[in-house]
Design an enzyme around this catalytic site. Structure first.
Site, PDB file in Angstrom:
ATOM      1  N   THR A  19       0.821  -1.225   0.000  1.00 39.55           N
ATOM      2  CA  THR A  19       0.000   0.000   0.000  1.00 39.55           C
ATOM      3  C   THR A  19       0.851   1.271   0.000  1.00 39.55           C
ATOM      4  OG1 THR A  19      -0.050  -0.152   2.404  1.00 39.55           O
ATOM      5  CG2 THR A  19      -1.958  -1.054   1.218  1.00 39.55           C
ATOM      6  N   SER A  46      -4.027  -1.963   7.037  1.00 36.41           N
ATOM      7  CA  SER A  46      -4.689  -1.980   5.721  1.00 36.41           C
ATOM      8  C   SER A  46      -5.042  -3.386   5.243  1.00 36.41           C
ATOM      9  CB  SER A  46      -3.870  -1.232   4.670  1.00 36.41           C
ATOM     10  OG  SER A  46      -2.533  -1.368   4.886  1.00 36.41           O
ATOM     11  N   CYS A 139      17.917   5.166  -2.507  1.00 32.01           N
ATOM     12  CA  CYS A 139      17.476   5.631  -3.827  1.00 32.01           C
ATOM     13  C   CYS A 139      18.458   6.601  -4.501  1.00 32.01           C
ATOM     14  CB  CYS A 139      16.096   6.261  -3.717  1.00 32.01           C
ATOM     15  SG  CYS A 139      15.829   7.160  -2.194  1.00 32.01           S
ATOM     16  N   SER A 169       8.666  12.044  -2.435  1.00 34.96           N
ATOM     17  CA  SER A 169       8.224  10.645  -2.469  1.00 34.96           C
ATOM     18  C   SER A 169       9.284   9.719  -1.875  1.00 34.96           C
ATOM     19  CB  SER A 169       7.881  10.213  -3.894  1.00 34.96           C
ATOM     20  OG  SER A 169       9.001  10.379  -4.735  1.00 34.96           O
ATOM     21  N   HIS A 234      14.751  11.983  -7.864  1.00 30.73           N
ATOM     22  CA  HIS A 234      15.868  12.608  -7.162  1.00 30.73           C
ATOM     23  C   HIS A 234      16.894  13.074  -8.205  1.00 30.73           C
ATOM     24  CE1 HIS A 234      14.030  11.028  -3.699  1.00 30.73           C
ATOM     25  NE2 HIS A 234      14.894  10.089  -3.338  1.00 30.73           N
ATOM     26  N   ASN A 304      13.036   7.919  -8.292  1.00 29.54           N
ATOM     27  CA  ASN A 304      13.434   7.229  -7.053  1.00 29.54           C
ATOM     28  C   ASN A 304      12.523   6.070  -6.697  1.00 29.54           C
ATOM     29  OD1 ASN A 304      11.794   9.778  -6.579  1.00 29.54           O
ATOM     30  ND2 ASN A 304      11.440   8.724  -4.641  1.00 29.54           N
TER      31      ASN A 304
HETATM   32  N1  LIG Z   1      10.238   6.045  -1.311  1.00 31.40           N
HETATM   33  C1  LIG Z   1      11.392   5.794  -1.854  1.00 31.40           C
HETATM   34  O1  LIG Z   1      11.842   6.448  -2.822  1.00 31.40           O
HETATM   35  C2  LIG Z   1      12.237   4.664  -1.347  1.00 31.40           C
HETATM   36  C3  LIG Z   1      13.384   4.340  -2.044  1.00 31.40           C
HETATM   37  C4  LIG Z   1      14.193   3.303  -1.587  1.00 31.40           C
HETATM   38  C5  LIG Z   1      13.815   2.622  -0.457  1.00 31.40           C
HETATM   39  N2  LIG Z   1      12.692   2.955   0.214  1.00 31.40           N
HETATM   40  C6  LIG Z   1      12.366   2.181   1.407  1.00 31.40           C
HETATM   41  O2  LIG Z   1      11.165   1.435   1.205  1.00 31.40           O
HETATM   42  C7  LIG Z   1      10.439   1.330   2.440  1.00 31.40           C
HETATM   43  C8  LIG Z   1       9.011   1.832   2.230  1.00 31.40           C
HETATM   44  O3  LIG Z   1       9.057   3.148   1.720  1.00 31.40           O
HETATM   45  P1  LIG Z   1       7.780   3.881   1.128  1.00 31.40           P
HETATM   46  O4  LIG Z   1       8.308   5.176   0.630  1.00 31.40           O
HETATM   47  O5  LIG Z   1       7.018   2.984   0.221  1.00 31.40           O
HETATM   48  O6  LIG Z   1       6.915   4.136   2.485  1.00 31.40           O
HETATM   49  P2  LIG Z   1       5.334   4.359   2.675  1.00 31.40           P
HETATM   50  O7  LIG Z   1       4.750   5.006   1.471  1.00 31.40           O
HETATM   51  O8  LIG Z   1       5.217   5.041   3.983  1.00 31.40           O
HETATM   52  O9  LIG Z   1       4.753   2.872   2.776  1.00 31.40           O
HETATM   53  C9  LIG Z   1       5.074   2.010   3.850  1.00 31.40           C
HETATM   54  C10 LIG Z   1       4.491   0.633   3.598  1.00 31.40           C
HETATM   55  O10 LIG Z   1       4.957  -0.261   4.620  1.00 31.40           O
HETATM   56  C11 LIG Z   1       3.815  -0.898   5.211  1.00 31.40           C
HETATM   57  N3  LIG Z   1       4.127  -1.199   6.613  1.00 31.40           N
HETATM   58  C12 LIG Z   1       4.527  -0.352   7.569  1.00 31.40           C
HETATM   59  N4  LIG Z   1       4.723  -1.016   8.728  1.00 31.40           N
HETATM   60  C13 LIG Z   1       4.447  -2.308   8.489  1.00 31.40           C
HETATM   61  C14 LIG Z   1       4.448  -3.492   9.284  1.00 31.40           C
HETATM   62  N5  LIG Z   1       4.795  -3.476  10.570  1.00 31.40           N
HETATM   63  N6  LIG Z   1       4.100  -4.656   8.693  1.00 31.40           N
HETATM   64  C15 LIG Z   1       3.754  -4.702   7.389  1.00 31.40           C
HETATM   65  N7  LIG Z   1       3.726  -3.622   6.585  1.00 31.40           N
HETATM   66  C16 LIG Z   1       4.069  -2.434   7.137  1.00 31.40           C
HETATM   67  C17 LIG Z   1       2.688   0.098   5.071  1.00 31.40           C
HETATM   68  O11 LIG Z   1       1.454  -0.569   5.188  1.00 31.40           O
HETATM   69  P3  LIG Z   1       0.128   0.071   5.846  1.00 31.40           P
HETATM   70  O12 LIG Z   1      -0.696   0.593   4.694  1.00 31.40           O
HETATM   71  O13 LIG Z   1      -0.519  -1.093   6.484  1.00 31.40           O
HETATM   72  O14 LIG Z   1       0.562   1.151   6.792  1.00 31.40           O
HETATM   73  C18 LIG Z   1       2.966   0.592   3.651  1.00 31.40           C
HETATM   74  O15 LIG Z   1       2.497  -0.367   2.708  1.00 31.40           O
HETATM   75  C19 LIG Z   1      11.270   2.116   3.463  1.00 31.40           C
HETATM   76  O16 LIG Z   1      12.133   1.193   4.117  1.00 31.40           O
HETATM   77  C20 LIG Z   1      12.084   3.050   2.626  1.00 31.40           C
HETATM   78  O17 LIG Z   1      13.293   3.419   3.248  1.00 31.40           O
HETATM   79  C21 LIG Z   1      11.875   3.951  -0.194  1.00 31.40           C
END
Ligand SMILES: NC(=O)c1ccc[n+]([C@@H]2O[C@H](COP(=O)([O-])OP(=O)(O)OC[C@H]3O[C@@H](n4cnc5c(N)ncnc54)[C@H](OP(=O)(O)O)[C@@H]3O)[C@@H](O)[C@H]2O)c1
Length: 329
Positions: A19, A46, A139, A169, A234, A304
């Protein structure tokens, strides 16, 4: 179907964090590439909601140790944040899945490969027969190392200075919603990371991850990371010094031949808008660094959420699937 899944049986894939900002893009890329056997997981918050997968809706399942270790996943693509990854990734791997984790939980842990397929893809294959966990880099590190690796092979990298201009993002879907809701006059630059002395953890990650991926443990890397009011992509200004002289034209010629890189010539230059939604790292402004000996200065923009996160992880998984296919009777 683009690649990786043109033959053989469909792998059973779990997208954990389905999600979130990265999870939604992961589902879109998997559908584009022809995968069909895909399940969506997130937290209890969710579970039961639905997410789009191609022309279907998937019901989100709760990611619990029991669900993930049941032995019915071949691949588990995690984007859930560091503490959730630490709690859940070992269970998915114990259940037999090959895991690609996008958090920082495993990135700098010895014995866990930190993988950019264009740079060190073979490292992922080394853990197929052991713990089956590979880490996906930050990223900004992914496009940085894709660009530096071919230049290093040609001229020997001595040091890097980098300034980043990172979209909201990168901090998840809630920050995207916040930017959308803000009046344009409220937009500002921020440095919304944790401080480790006089550096942010984003800056120290960029150094440590680049050294690990490039296998240059002493490479001097100095970074300043800034969050800008841009939704996706980025950008990075990079100043790299080399052992031998290298001209802007030579560096551009090398990068024109490099995987996942698209060189833009003046008057064109990389922008977040041009990079968003694409798979290539846009690189431009490639020129001699007038303040360095044997230095090159260049600028890049990269999506990113795609190559900086979801796409890189899928490419790692596809290396593993291709290797498994070779050994399957
Ligand atoms: N955004 C980027 O550009 C990027 C790039 C590289 C790496 N990352 C890494 O990817 C990860 C997620 O980033 P995002 O940007 O996608 O964050 P986000 O939009 O905040 O999404 C977080 C996701 O993790 C789920 N989640 C959180 N806690 C959880 C738990 N205890 N058990 C199962 N699911 C859980 C959330 O589900 P719910 O809907 O249930 O809350 C949601 O689906 C992070 O570690 C981040 O550092 C992000």
């Amino acid at each position: 179907m683009q690649s990786g899944n043109q033959s053989g049986s469909q792998p059973r894939i779990g997208v954990i964090g389905a999600t979130g900002a990265v999870g939604v893009v992961t589902l879109g890329l998997l559908a584009e590439r022809g995968y069909t056997n895909v399940r969506a997981f997130a937290s209890a918050r969710s579970a039961g909601s639905t997410v789009t997968f191609g022309d279907r809706q998937l019901t989100v399942e709760e990611a619990t140790p029991e669900n993930l270790s049941a032995g019915d996943l071949d691949l588990a693509l995690f984007s859930v944040g560091t503490s959730a990854s630490q709690a859940l990734v070992p269970h998915a791997a114990a259940g037999g899945a090959f895991v690609v984790d996008k958090s920082s939980a495993y990135r700098l842990v010895d014995g866990y490969p930190l993988v950019v397929p264009e740079v060190n893809g073979n490292r992922a294959l080394e853990v197929m027969g052991t713990h089956r966990i590979a880490a996906n880099p930050n990223c900004c590190t992914i496009p940085l190392t894709c660009v530096l690796k071919p230049l290093h092979e040609a001229a020997g990298l001595k040091s890097i200075r980098v300034a980043t201009y990172q979209s909201v993002s990168g901090a998840g879907w809630q920050r995207m919603e916040q930017l959308r809701a803000e009046h344009p006059n409220d937009h500002n630059l921020t440095m919304d990371w944790s401080w480790e002395g006089d550096e942010s953890d984003e800056e120290s990650k960029l150094r440590a991850e680049t050294r690990k991926i490039m296998e240059l443990p002493d490479l001097p890397v100095s970074a300043t990371c800034v969050r800008v009011p841009v939704l996706v992509s980025h950008s990075e200004a990079i100043w790299a010094e080399f052992d031998r002289p290298i001209s802007g034209q030579e560096a551009a010629a090398i990068l024109r031949e490099s995987a996942s890189v698209k060189v833009l010539d003046l008057p064109g230059f990389p922008t977040p808008k041009a990079a968003a939604g694409g798979d290539e790292i846009l690189v431009g402004r490639i020129r001699e660094d007038r303040a360095a000996v044997n230095g090159i200065s260049l600028y890049l923009s990269n999506d990113n959420l795609r190559k900086g996160a979801a796409l890189n992880a899928i490419q790692i998984a596809e290396l593993v699937l291709a290797e498994q296919a070779k050994t399957r009777p």
